[in-house]
Design an enzyme around this catalytic site. Structure first.
Site, PDB file in Angstrom:
ATOM      1  N   SER A 233       0.840  -1.212   0.000  1.00  0.00           N
ATOM      2  CA  SER A 233       0.000   0.000   0.000  1.00  0.00           C
ATOM      3  C   SER A 233       0.869   1.253   0.000  1.00  0.00           C
ATOM      4  CB  SER A 233      -0.981  -0.030   1.169  1.00  0.00           C
ATOM      5  OG  SER A 233      -0.310  -0.016   2.410  1.00  0.00           O
ATOM      6  N   ARG A 234       1.230   1.737   1.164  1.00  0.00           N
ATOM      7  CA  ARG A 234       2.145   2.868   1.278  1.00  0.00           C
ATOM      8  C   ARG A 234       3.099   2.570   2.416  1.00  0.00           C
ATOM      9  NH1 ARG A 234       1.032   4.329  -3.061  1.00  0.00           N
ATOM     10  NH2 ARG A 234       0.311   6.357  -3.794  1.00  0.00           N
ATOM     11  N   ASP A 258       6.562  -3.839  -1.044  1.00  0.00           N
ATOM     12  CA  ASP A 258       6.748  -3.162  -2.332  1.00  0.00           C
ATOM     13  C   ASP A 258       6.899  -1.660  -2.112  1.00  0.00           C
ATOM     14  OD1 ASP A 258       6.804  -3.202  -5.261  1.00  0.00           O
ATOM     15  OD2 ASP A 258       4.906  -2.082  -5.128  1.00  0.00           O
ATOM     16  N   GLU A 263      11.150   5.528   0.942  1.00  0.00           N
ATOM     17  CA  GLU A 263      11.500   5.076  -0.406  1.00  0.00           C
ATOM     18  C   GLU A 263      11.865   6.212  -1.354  1.00  0.00           C
ATOM     19  OE1 GLU A 263       7.677   3.182  -1.475  1.00  0.00           O
ATOM     20  OE2 GLU A 263       7.493   4.693  -3.063  1.00  0.00           O
ATOM     21  N   HIS A 295       8.566  -0.676  -5.404  1.00  0.00           N
ATOM     22  CA  HIS A 295       7.315  -0.011  -5.805  1.00  0.00           C
ATOM     23  C   HIS A 295       6.973  -0.321  -7.271  1.00  0.00           C
ATOM     24  CE1 HIS A 295       4.613   3.514  -4.443  1.00  0.00           C
ATOM     25  NE2 HIS A 295       3.970   2.778  -5.332  1.00  0.00           N
ATOM     26  N   ALA A 297       4.481  -2.744  -7.992  1.00  0.00           N
ATOM     27  CA  ALA A 297       3.238  -3.508  -8.068  1.00  0.00           C
ATOM     28  C   ALA A 297       2.309  -2.983  -9.168  1.00  0.00           C
ATOM     29  CB  ALA A 297       2.529  -3.493  -6.713  1.00  0.00           C
ATOM     30  N   PHE A 298       2.353  -1.677  -9.404  1.00  0.00           N
ATOM     31  CA  PHE A 298       1.454  -1.090 -10.418  1.00  0.00           C
ATOM     32  C   PHE A 298       1.956  -1.322 -11.839  1.00  0.00           C
ATOM     33  CE2 PHE A 298       3.875   2.484 -12.226  1.00  0.00           C
ATOM     34  CZ  PHE A 298       4.987   2.452 -11.400  1.00  0.00           C
TER      35      PHE A 298
HETATM   36  P1  NAD Z   1      -9.388   2.042  -2.482  1.00  0.00           P
HETATM   37  O1  NAD Z   1      -9.618   3.464  -2.110  1.00  0.00           O
HETATM   38  O2  NAD Z   1     -10.237   1.414  -3.509  1.00  0.00           O
HETATM   39  O3  NAD Z   1      -9.481   1.146  -1.156  1.00  0.00           O
HETATM   40  C1  NAD Z   1      -8.901   1.530   0.051  1.00  0.00           C
HETATM   41  C2  NAD Z   1      -9.722   0.890   1.143  1.00  0.00           C
HETATM   42  O4  NAD Z   1      -9.051   1.150   2.389  1.00  0.00           O
HETATM   43  C3  NAD Z   1     -11.139   1.464   1.273  1.00  0.00           C
HETATM   44  O5  NAD Z   1     -12.090   0.428   1.252  1.00  0.00           O
HETATM   45  C4  NAD Z   1     -11.114   2.183   2.609  1.00  0.00           C
HETATM   46  O6  NAD Z   1     -12.367   2.129   3.283  1.00  0.00           O
HETATM   47  C5  NAD Z   1     -10.058   1.379   3.342  1.00  0.00           C
HETATM   48  N1  NAD Z   1      -9.548   2.059   4.512  1.00  0.00           N
HETATM   49  C6  NAD Z   1      -9.493   3.385   4.767  1.00  0.00           C
HETATM   50  N2  NAD Z   1      -9.003   3.599   5.989  1.00  0.00           N
HETATM   51  C7  NAD Z   1      -8.751   2.378   6.528  1.00  0.00           C
HETATM   52  C8  NAD Z   1      -8.252   1.950   7.763  1.00  0.00           C
HETATM   53  N3  NAD Z   1      -7.934   2.817   8.741  1.00  0.00           N
HETATM   54  N4  NAD Z   1      -8.108   0.627   7.972  1.00  0.00           N
HETATM   55  C9  NAD Z   1      -8.460  -0.265   7.031  1.00  0.00           C
HETATM   56  N5  NAD Z   1      -8.938   0.094   5.825  1.00  0.00           N
HETATM   57  C10 NAD Z   1      -9.086   1.393   5.578  1.00  0.00           C
HETATM   58  O7  NAD Z   1      -7.856   1.953  -2.865  1.00  0.00           O
HETATM   59  P2  NAD Z   1      -7.141   0.835  -3.735  1.00  0.00           P
HETATM   60  O8  NAD Z   1      -7.224   1.199  -5.152  1.00  0.00           O
HETATM   61  O9  NAD Z   1      -7.585  -0.495  -3.318  1.00  0.00           O
HETATM   62  O10 NAD Z   1      -5.628   1.069  -3.270  1.00  0.00           O
HETATM   63  C11 NAD Z   1      -5.199   0.794  -1.947  1.00  0.00           C
HETATM   64  C12 NAD Z   1      -3.836   1.396  -1.706  1.00  0.00           C
HETATM   65  O11 NAD Z   1      -2.867   0.692  -2.471  1.00  0.00           O
HETATM   66  C13 NAD Z   1      -3.718   2.850  -2.194  1.00  0.00           C
HETATM   67  O12 NAD Z   1      -4.087   3.740  -1.196  1.00  0.00           O
HETATM   68  C14 NAD Z   1      -2.278   2.987  -2.535  1.00  0.00           C
HETATM   69  O13 NAD Z   1      -1.607   3.580  -1.450  1.00  0.00           O
HETATM   70  C15 NAD Z   1      -1.775   1.558  -2.706  1.00  0.00           C
HETATM   71  N6  NAD Z   1      -1.260   1.302  -4.060  1.00  0.00           N
HETATM   72  C16 NAD Z   1       0.008   0.869  -4.204  1.00  0.00           C
HETATM   73  C17 NAD Z   1       0.491   0.593  -5.486  1.00  0.00           C
HETATM   74  C18 NAD Z   1       1.849   0.045  -5.721  1.00  0.00           C
HETATM   75  O14 NAD Z   1       2.338   0.095  -6.846  1.00  0.00           O
HETATM   76  N7  NAD Z   1       2.485  -0.521  -4.710  1.00  0.00           N
HETATM   77  C19 NAD Z   1      -0.314   0.798  -6.589  1.00  0.00           C
HETATM   78  C20 NAD Z   1      -1.598   1.231  -6.383  1.00  0.00           C
HETATM   79  C21 NAD Z   1      -2.070   1.487  -5.112  1.00  0.00           C
END
Ligand code: NAD
Length: 345
Positions: A233-234, A258, A263, A295, A297-298
């Site tokens: 995620s982050r 990832d 980073e 990083h 994953a995308f």
């Molecule tokens: P999304 O907005 O569709 O889903 C995020 C979910 O997290 C939502 O359902 C939200 O309710 C939930 N959430 C919010 N606060 C929370 C908490 N305190 N505890 C638990 N859940 C909580 O987002 P997504 O498209 O599924 O992406 C998720 C994350 O993945 C993004 O925020 C981004 O940081 C990360 N990401 C990483 C990469 C990568 O290349 N590594 C690529 C894309 C996204």
């Protein structure tokens, strides 16, 4: 529209160039990250295009309008690196890519799980050296194990679906449960129960004040000893120092990352000719049960196509109407609540 693209890599040129073909926009690509030191490079552009580790803070935003910049077009869905209040104060519109292939990130997440479990990265090297011994390669069946998914938005939903397909029991924690997940048989539980019951915990929530260091010393106290932790995620959702302690104590049996808190100074660059000055990161690399990707994953053809097309659509719409297709602003968040972060890289 003249657009300065920061943190531009060859693949950004390829995908944005293809998506922008015929749009009339003039894109200039710059390798440096956007920061106060580099923001002057945007002079003459009406838009800057930024990525996840670009610094779009108050100082940087204050430096942009005098150069003619009115739009920050993010090539990501996450906007935790943007000071939205400062953007409003400067009259700068911020646009993002709310959704692109969630499969890219979900599939990479599962790749980390499978690699850490079955140690294919180590087997690959061994076999190439003629070492066919199996000691140290022992894994476990995913079927019948419990996986905890934290954040069941677009990515968490796909991860859940794949893990259910493996025969896992999937528990989830999310303040806004996803009915699709519930329909698939995912069971929502409090965070403590998820940590306590899960052999694998995978993080898919956005980085917000509420999720900053969500996995830290307190979370470690509730974890199943020997569990596998995955973060795509982050970086700052995980307290890396606490996790290091968890690895040393055996609470965390394997770790797949990832993303990493610090980073910005490492990822997306070839640093192979230098030493790593980040001692915490360097220590992580010494563990045989830690797998880190930079990083990526995308990073699929489909996701990059999507990101580029949406970014160009945001710029075109802003040029024609003064509004981007996917704007993010403090007003909008106040009106509609925090938007989905989308599959932001
Ligand atoms: P999304 O907005 O569709 O889903 C995020 C979910 O997290 C939502 O359902 C939200 O309710 C939930 N959430 C919010 N606060 C929370 C908490 N305190 N505890 C638990 N859940 C909580 O987002 P997504 O498209 O599924 O992406 C998720 C994350 O993945 C993004 O925020 C981004 O940081 C990360 N990401 C990483 C990469 C990568 O290349 N590594 C690529 C894309 C996204």
């Amino acid at each position: 529209m003249r657009v300065t693209v920061f943190s531009a890599k060859p693949y950004d040129r390829r995908f944005l160039g293809r998506a922008g073909d015929g749009s009339g926009h003039e894109l200039s690509y710059l390798e440096p990250r956007l920061s106060l030191e580099t923001s002057g490079l945007a002079a003459g552009a009406e838009a800057v295009c930024a990525f996840v580790n670009d610094e779009v803070n108050r100082d940087v935003l204050a430096s942009l309008p005098s150069q003619g910049v009115r739009l920050v077009a993010l090539r990501s869905a996450g906007f935790n690196n943007v000071d939205l209040e400062a953007a409003r104060d400067q009259g700068i519109t911020v646009a993002r890519v709310p959704a692109y292939s969630p499969y890219a990130v979900a599939e990479h997440t599962v790749a980390l799980i499978l690699t850490l479990n079955r140690k294919t990265h180590r087997a690959y090297n061994r076999v190439r050296e003629g070492n066919f011994a199996l000691d140290g390669l022992l894994g476990f069946d995913l079927a019948g194990k419990t996986a905890g998914v934290v954040g069941t938005g677009k990515i968490g939903e796909v991860v859940s679906k794949i893990l259910l397909g493996f025969g896992c029991t999937v528990l989830a924690y999310d303040p806004q449960p996803n009915p699709v997940c519930e329909g698939m048989g995912v069971r929502y539980v409090p965070m403590e129960e998820l940590l306590f019951s899960s052999h694998i915990v995978s993080l898919h929530c956005p980085l917000t004040p509420a999720t900053h260091h969500l996995i830290g010393a307190e979370a470690l106290r509730h974890m199943k000893p020997g569990m596998m932790l995955i973060n795509t995620s982050r970086g700052a959702v995980v307290d890396t120092r606490a996790v290091l302690r968890g690895l040393k104590e055996g609470i965390i049996g394997s770790l797949g990352l990832d993303v990493y808190e610090e980073e910005g100074d490492l990822f997306f660059e070839d640093l192979s000719q230098r030493f790593i000055s980040d001692d915490v990161f360097a220590r992580l690399l010494t563990f045989p049960n830690v797998l880190i990707t930079g990083h990526q994953a995308f990073f699929t053809e489909e996701a990059l196509t999507n990101i580029a097309e949406t970014t160009i659509a945001n710029i075109t719409s802003f040029e024609r109407t003064g509004r981007a297709v996917h704007e993010v602003s403090v007003e909008r968040i106040a009106r509609e609540g925090k938007p989905s972060t989308g599959t932001a890289a």
